[in-house]
Design a protein around this motif. Structure first.
Motif, mmCIF file in Angstrom:
data_model
loop_
_atom_site.group_PDB
_atom_site.id
_atom_site.type_symbol
_atom_site.label_atom_id
_atom_site.label_comp_id
_atom_site.label_asym_id
_atom_site.label_seq_id
_atom_site.Cartn_x
_atom_site.Cartn_y
_atom_site.Cartn_z
ATOM 1 N N ILE A 17 9.770 -9.778 -1.732
ATOM 2 C CA ILE A 17 9.828 -8.639 -0.812
ATOM 3 C C ILE A 17 9.966 -7.334 -1.594
ATOM 4 O O ILE A 17 9.255 -6.349 -1.327
ATOM 5 C CB ILE A 17 10.992 -8.817 0.188
ATOM 6 C CG1 ILE A 17 10.687 -9.986 1.140
ATOM 7 C CG2 ILE A 17 11.225 -7.529 0.978
ATOM 8 C CD1 ILE A 17 11.890 -10.439 1.952
ATOM 9 N N ASN A 18 10.886 -7.316 -2.549
ATOM 10 C CA ASN A 18 11.088 -6.102 -3.339
ATOM 11 C C ASN A 18 9.832 -5.724 -4.109
ATOM 12 O O ASN A 18 9.451 -4.548 -4.170
ATOM 13 C CB ASN A 18 12.250 -6.293 -4.319
ATOM 14 C CG ASN A 18 13.603 -6.352 -3.617
ATOM 15 O OD1 ASN A 18 13.736 -5.865 -2.488
ATOM 16 N ND2 ASN A 18 14.589 -6.959 -4.253
ATOM 17 N N LYS A 22 7.948 -2.231 -3.144
ATOM 18 C CA LYS A 22 7.961 -1.216 -4.199
ATOM 19 C C LYS A 22 6.542 -0.870 -4.642
ATOM 20 O O LYS A 22 6.217 0.292 -4.856
ATOM 21 C CB LYS A 22 8.773 -1.717 -5.399
ATOM 22 C CG LYS A 22 10.279 -1.671 -5.190
ATOM 23 C CD LYS A 22 11.014 -2.150 -6.419
ATOM 24 C CE LYS A 22 12.530 -2.089 -6.205
ATOM 25 N NZ LYS A 22 13.269 -2.616 -7.390
ATOM 26 N N ARG A 23 5.703 -1.899 -4.765
ATOM 27 C CA ARG A 23 4.310 -1.657 -5.141
ATOM 28 C C ARG A 23 3.594 -0.851 -4.064
ATOM 29 O O ARG A 23 2.762 0.010 -4.362
ATOM 30 C CB ARG A 23 3.603 -2.993 -5.334
ATOM 31 C CG ARG A 23 2.216 -2.901 -5.954
ATOM 32 C CD ARG A 23 2.282 -2.673 -7.454
ATOM 33 N NE ARG A 23 2.952 -3.743 -8.144
ATOM 34 C CZ ARG A 23 2.367 -4.886 -8.527
ATOM 35 N NH1 ARG A 23 1.100 -5.094 -8.257
ATOM 36 N NH2 ARG A 23 3.058 -5.783 -9.203
ATOM 37 N N SER A 24 3.948 -1.109 -2.823
ATOM 38 C CA SER A 24 3.362 -0.385 -1.696
ATOM 39 C C SER A 24 3.727 1.095 -1.752
ATOM 40 O O SER A 24 2.871 1.973 -1.599
ATOM 41 C CB SER A 24 3.841 -0.995 -0.382
ATOM 42 O OG SER A 24 3.496 -0.189 0.711
ATOM 43 N N ALA A 25 5.015 1.366 -2.001
ATOM 44 C CA ALA A 25 5.467 2.761 -2.071
ATOM 45 C C ALA A 25 4.864 3.470 -3.278
ATOM 46 O O ALA A 25 4.473 4.642 -3.206
ATOM 47 C CB ALA A 25 6.989 2.797 -2.129
ATOM 48 N N ALA A 50 1.192 -4.071 0.534
ATOM 49 C CA ALA A 50 2.325 -4.999 0.587
ATOM 50 C C ALA A 50 1.867 -6.397 0.986
ATOM 51 O O ALA A 50 2.274 -7.401 0.389
ATOM 52 C CB ALA A 50 3.380 -4.495 1.571
ATOM 53 N N ALA A 51 1.008 -6.470 1.994
ATOM 54 C CA ALA A 51 0.530 -7.773 2.470
ATOM 55 C C ALA A 51 -0.270 -8.495 1.402
ATOM 56 O O ALA A 51 -0.124 -9.706 1.211
ATOM 57 C CB ALA A 51 -0.310 -7.598 3.734
ATOM 58 N N LYS A 124 6.661 0.391 9.641
ATOM 59 C CA LYS A 124 7.993 -0.155 9.344
ATOM 60 C C LYS A 124 8.244 -1.448 10.109
ATOM 61 O O LYS A 124 8.857 -2.395 9.596
ATOM 62 C CB LYS A 124 9.063 0.875 9.676
ATOM 63 C CG LYS A 124 9.077 2.066 8.720
ATOM 64 C CD LYS A 124 10.131 3.081 9.104
ATOM 65 C CE LYS A 124 10.120 4.289 8.156
ATOM 66 N NZ LYS A 124 11.126 5.311 8.553
ATOM 67 N N GLU A 125 7.766 -1.493 11.338
ATOM 68 C CA GLU A 125 7.898 -2.728 12.120
ATOM 69 C C GLU A 125 7.099 -3.860 11.456
ATOM 70 O O GLU A 125 7.555 -5.004 11.380
ATOM 71 C CB GLU A 125 7.383 -2.501 13.542
ATOM 72 C CG GLU A 125 7.509 -3.733 14.430
ATOM 73 C CD GLU A 125 6.942 -3.490 15.816
ATOM 74 O OE1 GLU A 125 6.350 -4.429 16.391
ATOM 75 O OE2 GLU A 125 7.076 -2.353 16.332
ATOM 76 N N ALA A 126 5.919 -3.509 10.950
ATOM 77 C CA ALA A 126 5.098 -4.499 10.252
ATOM 78 C C ALA A 126 5.813 -5.007 8.999
ATOM 79 O O ALA A 126 5.816 -6.215 8.719
ATOM 80 C CB ALA A 126 3.748 -3.890 9.878
ATOM 81 N N PHE A 127 6.436 -4.091 8.253
ATOM 82 C CA PHE A 127 7.184 -4.503 7.069
ATOM 83 C C PHE A 127 8.303 -5.472 7.450
ATOM 84 O O PHE A 127 8.590 -6.436 6.733
ATOM 85 C CB PHE A 127 7.773 -3.279 6.367
ATOM 86 C CG PHE A 127 6.812 -2.610 5.409
ATOM 87 C CD1 PHE A 127 5.446 -2.880 5.457
ATOM 88 C CD2 PHE A 127 7.270 -1.711 4.461
ATOM 89 C CE1 PHE A 127 4.563 -2.266 4.579
ATOM 90 C CE2 PHE A 127 6.402 -1.094 3.570
ATOM 91 C CZ PHE A 127 5.036 -1.381 3.629
ATOM 92 N N GLY A 128 8.949 -5.211 8.574
ATOM 93 C CA GLY A 128 10.006 -6.097 9.053
ATOM 94 C C GLY A 128 9.475 -7.493 9.351
ATOM 95 O O GLY A 128 10.118 -8.506 9.026
ATOM 96 N N ARG A 129 8.282 -7.550 9.960
ATOM 97 C CA ARG A 129 7.659 -8.845 10.257
ATOM 98 C C ARG A 129 7.322 -9.586 8.968
ATOM 99 O O ARG A 129 7.539 -10.796 8.853
ATOM 100 C CB ARG A 129 6.383 -8.643 11.084
ATOM 101 C CG ARG A 129 6.600 -8.265 12.542
ATOM 102 C CD ARG A 129 7.108 -9.443 13.361
ATOM 103 N NE ARG A 129 6.269 -10.634 13.241
ATOM 104 C CZ ARG A 129 5.153 -10.844 13.926
ATOM 105 N NH1 ARG A 129 4.718 -9.916 14.799
ATOM 106 N NH2 ARG A 129 4.461 -11.955 13.780
#
Length: 334
Positions: A17-18, A22-25, A50-51, A124-129
């Motif tokens: 996850i990290n 982090k790569r996404s940001a 991220a995905a 952000k909701e997608a990141f949570g999923r």
């Protein structure tokens, strides 16, 4: 290369996850967001980055584990004993599911971002999923890494004709392996014993053979073994192998002849493999002839080594001709 050598460390769910977020940001760092369109595009890009990191990492975990259906039977049995093949399959299936699910969720949320008024809450909701999916396989990832650490310690036993050397400690097994391979044999870690398996190779008439000494497995009575050791011994029956049992009639190994004969009787009972009995240390004054031994040898002087090797190779050929594709149909009684 050993079958399990290419399996890399399996990351934890938190590490995955990290890494992904982090790569996404970082992918968006320094980019100019100067319009509504670029803002939406940036959030969409962050989600897809991220995905992709997550799906690629999960897919790599699955891909690096070998296909259990194509594993040599020897390794299949050892894998099942140590970590459980079905448990491995279930955990790998969970990781594969997570990889596909993340791809599906990401595509769904890309559509939601494009249809939204404000993209950030949706992203952000997608990141949570995505994080929730990864968390759901936390135990599988931990188990797979534990399995990887165990399986990488298995000896590199090739799928080739094998001489398995048995007998009590100090009877000359390692000296025999060194003598016939002409070099210091490889000592590989082995998860069943405190010592390493000794594996050497030699070539005769263009054919390569391997010689294996398994300290801690075939050098003491069956009654002194735990269940895992007993199961591990059964895996040896799946090798294309013959067994050479070395007796030390001089008893300088520290074990009486009668003790050594009892171990020989147990190995005869528990292995459906051809067994050649050899008496070592013929150079010692206290050496005595044994009816059980077909050859007398000395790993110090080399006496009898050539004759023993000729006979072992004959036994391998006889075994091959008598049962070219036969597998044992009964479990050893150990």
């Amino acid at each position: 290369m050993m079958i399990f050598e290419k399996i890399r460390t399996v990351p934890t769910s938190d590490e995955l996850i990290n890494k992904a977020f982090k790569r996404s940001a970082r992918a968006m760092a320094g980019k100019t967001i100067d319009s509504r369109e670029s803002r939406f595009r940036a959030n969409e890009s962050m989600l897809l980055t991220a995905a992709n990191i997550l799906t690629d990492n999960l897919a790599n975990i699955v891909r690096r584990f070998p296909s259990f259906e194509s594993l040599p039977r020897f390794y299949y049995e050892l894998t099942d004993i140590l970590v459980g093949v079905e448990k491995l399959k279930m955990s790998l299936a969970s990781v594969d599911w997570a990889s596909r699910k993340i791809h599906e969720v990401a595509r769904s949320y890309v559509g939601k971002i494009r249809a939204s008024e404000v993209p950030e809450p949706v992203r952000k909701e997608a990141f949570g999923r995505l994080a929730s999916i990864i968390k759901s396989i936390s135990k599988d990832l931990l188990f797979l890494n534990e399995a990887r650490n165990i399986l990488r310690k298995l000896p590199d036993v090739q799928d080739e004709s094998t001489i398995v050397v048995a007998g009590y400690p100090n009877v000359g097994k390692s000296s025999f392996v060194s003598k016939i391979t002409g070099a210091s044999p490889e000592v590989a870690p082995y998860p069943f014993t405190t010592k390493g398996v000794t594996i050497g190779h030699f070539t005769r008439d263009g054919v390569r053979y391997q010689v294996m000494d398994t300290p801690g497995l075939l050098d003491r009575p069956m009654s002194e073994r735990n269940d895992i050791e007993r199961q591990a011994i059964t895996a040896i029956r799946y090798l294309d192998a013959v067994v050479m049992f070395i007796i030390d009639p001089s008893e300088s190994c520290g074990y009486a002849i009668e003790e050594q004969k009892r171990l020989l009787a147990e190995i005869r009972e528990n292995f459906k493999l051809p067994i050649l009995v050899v008496a070592n240390k013929a150079d010692r004054p206290e050496f005595q002839e044994l009816d059980e031994a077909e050859f007398n040898i000395s790993t110090v002087t080399g006496e009898g080594i050539t004759e023993v090797m000729d006979r072992l190779l004959e036994m391998i050929e006889e075994k091959r001709l008598s049962s070219p594709s036969e597998e044992p149909d009964t479990e050893p009684a150990i």
